[in-house]
Each structure stands twice: as C-alpha cells, then as structure tokens.
Design a protein around this motif. Sequence first.
Motif: not given
Length: 383
Positions: A256-272
């Motif tokens: 859901g919308d709580g994912w907003d920000g996950v790309t910034e949080k995984t910037v060092n391992n975006p493949e996950v």
Amino acid sequence: MKTKKIFAMGLAVMMTSMNFVGCQQAGGSNDSIKVGASFDLTGSCAQYGIAASNGAKLAIEEYNAAGGVLEKQIEFILEDNKANQQDATNAFKKLVENDKVVAFIGSDISSTTETIAHLAAKKNIPMITPTGTKADITTIGNNIFRACYIDPAQGELLAKFATEDLNAKKVAVLINSESDYSSGIAEAFQELFEANGGEIVRVENYGNSDVDFKPILTNVKNADPEVIVIPDYYEMIANIATQAREIGIDATLIGGDGWDGVTEKTVNNPEVVEGSYFVNHYTVEDSSEMVQNFIQNYKAKYNEEPNAFAALGYDAARIMLEAIKTAGTIDATAVVTALQNTDLECVTGDITFDANRNPVKSVSVIAIQNGQNKLYKKLDAVK
C-alpha cells in the motif's frame, strides 16, 4: 461543491515556527479566518507530519495570495502532536479553546487522528485528515472527513490488481499484527482475492520490534507464492524485502501507500524491490496541469519533491477552504454540509465523498523500475 479550479499562484507568506498568517500583520487580525492543524513535527512519524503540514501550508498561502476566503485571510495555526495521543489532545484543546479555530486539518497517523476526531465531534468542529486511513475514523462524527482512501480500500485495490494485472493465483500475506494499518489492508485483500478465486497459500505475522524475518520468510518461500503482499511502512518493507531476496524469494512484492519512500531507503540495494508494485495517492509522473503546478510550487518553496503525504495535505486544505467558500460562512453546520457536497479537482484525483465521508477517487499503481517509482496505471476504486 461543483467547483473545479486549478491554482497556480505566486506565494507570499509571513511565517513563525508554529503558525503563520499569510499577508497579515504579526499576531493576526479580526479579519482573519482561523484554521487549526496538528501534525507530528518532531516525533517518530515526523516524516509524514512535516510533509502533510507543508502541503497544507502551501495551499493556504496560495489562497491568501489570491485574496483569501470570504474576503478574509486564512490564519493557519499549527501545533506539534509528536505522534503522541496526549500531545494531540492538548494541541486540539489549545487550538479550539485558546486560538478559537473554526476548522481543523490533521492529523497524520491514524492513532492521533482518531483521538482528535472524538474531540472534534464533541465540539462540532469541521475536520479533515489528510492521511488518517483507519476505516472507522470518519464514523466518529458527521463532521469528520478525510482526503485519503481507507485501509480496506487499499486492500481491495491490491486484490483487484493482483488478480487482473498480475494474474496471480497463489499469494502469501505478511501482516504486522501490531499495526491497524497493516491488518486493515491485509484483511480486505484476503477477502476479495479469495472471492475472486485466488488462493492464500501462507499468512505470517510479525511485530514492530522484529528485525529478523528469515524464519517467517522461509515458510513463505516453501509455500511458493507468485505474489507476496506486505502492507507496512517503507522502513519495514526495505528490511523485509532485503531478507526475502537474500534467501532466494523471487515472487513479486506488492503493498500500500506506506511503501512511498522505499526506493530512497533501498538506494544502496535497489534490486531488492525492483519489479515491485504499490498503490499510492498520486505520482509526480502525472501529467495533469493541477499536479504539475503543485509539484513546481512545492519544489520552489521547500526545495524537494513532494511525496504523497504532501499532496494529501495540500488537497485537505483546499477541500476545507473550498467548503468554507461555498458555505459563505464559518458556521460549522453550513461548512460540514458543503464538505459533504464536495466535487473538486485535486492533486490526488477528482474528489467526492461517500455517505461515510470517505473520498471516492482513483489511485495510482506505482511500479518500481530501475530504482525509480514509475506510474504503471490509474486504478478505479472497487465498486
């Protein structure tokens, strides 16, 4: 409200740390309309409260720059509730009893929003929350509205997407059992997905303090789902997704919308999170003039790209101000009636309200591609 307008205005504002009055003398005047707000500005969910309050401030500044509402400037009085229910109570009482606000915007998370809603219902203060998604918040009083869709609606939209777009037959669900948000989405998803003929092959629960997810993820892997639903907030998602990929899970992850920000949080391992999907209130990729004007003005003021919480804060403020304008008065009963009759073009969609004062609007399905959030499609609410 039957009014659809696009605001692209210059900004003029006088600010203090906790309140501001656009185009007014310091301290306000008798010619202002006082609108109160309470958000988490320094607590555990400040990233949400700051964004939502910034969006609301921007909308109010634009109205003030255009002459205000009912020929009066809007005095916006903002209080920090620190994501704490007692602080939220104190903030609301100050705004109503000391500051004499006639309308209220907030809060951000569902717990403080629910606390405030009970107080607002007793005082009959028109209230709109940008981001409080817990389903029963608006049932507390007929003066309580929200700009965001509710948790069960997100679950239904995810079930529709998993069935129709991902063609999923076997799905696993991970639930944060200490979060009403997570549980609300998960329960609605399971009900509709199974009604559509899908199979829930595994359900696993965890808590807010958990950090090692590999035991439950191993159970999920053994169930061999095509899709895994994880309705939670981005910090938890980043941790779970990382561990899921570490043990070899390659199922599509959605949420859901709580994912907003996950790309910034995984910037060092975006493949996950690559190839994952989540539903959100809006996307900066939306080409509409309303959305692009909002993004341009928000970036000019705050020097950052607005997230969904900022967009919802902006919309919530506009909905409230348009209701006051339509009512032609600050009388609470008239404003509430105008709110119920809202029909307004907003950043997060064209908004009307249902009988429970929840917005009826489309959502954006976001695909994570090459570490970026990309608009996959617009999805209408489940009827």
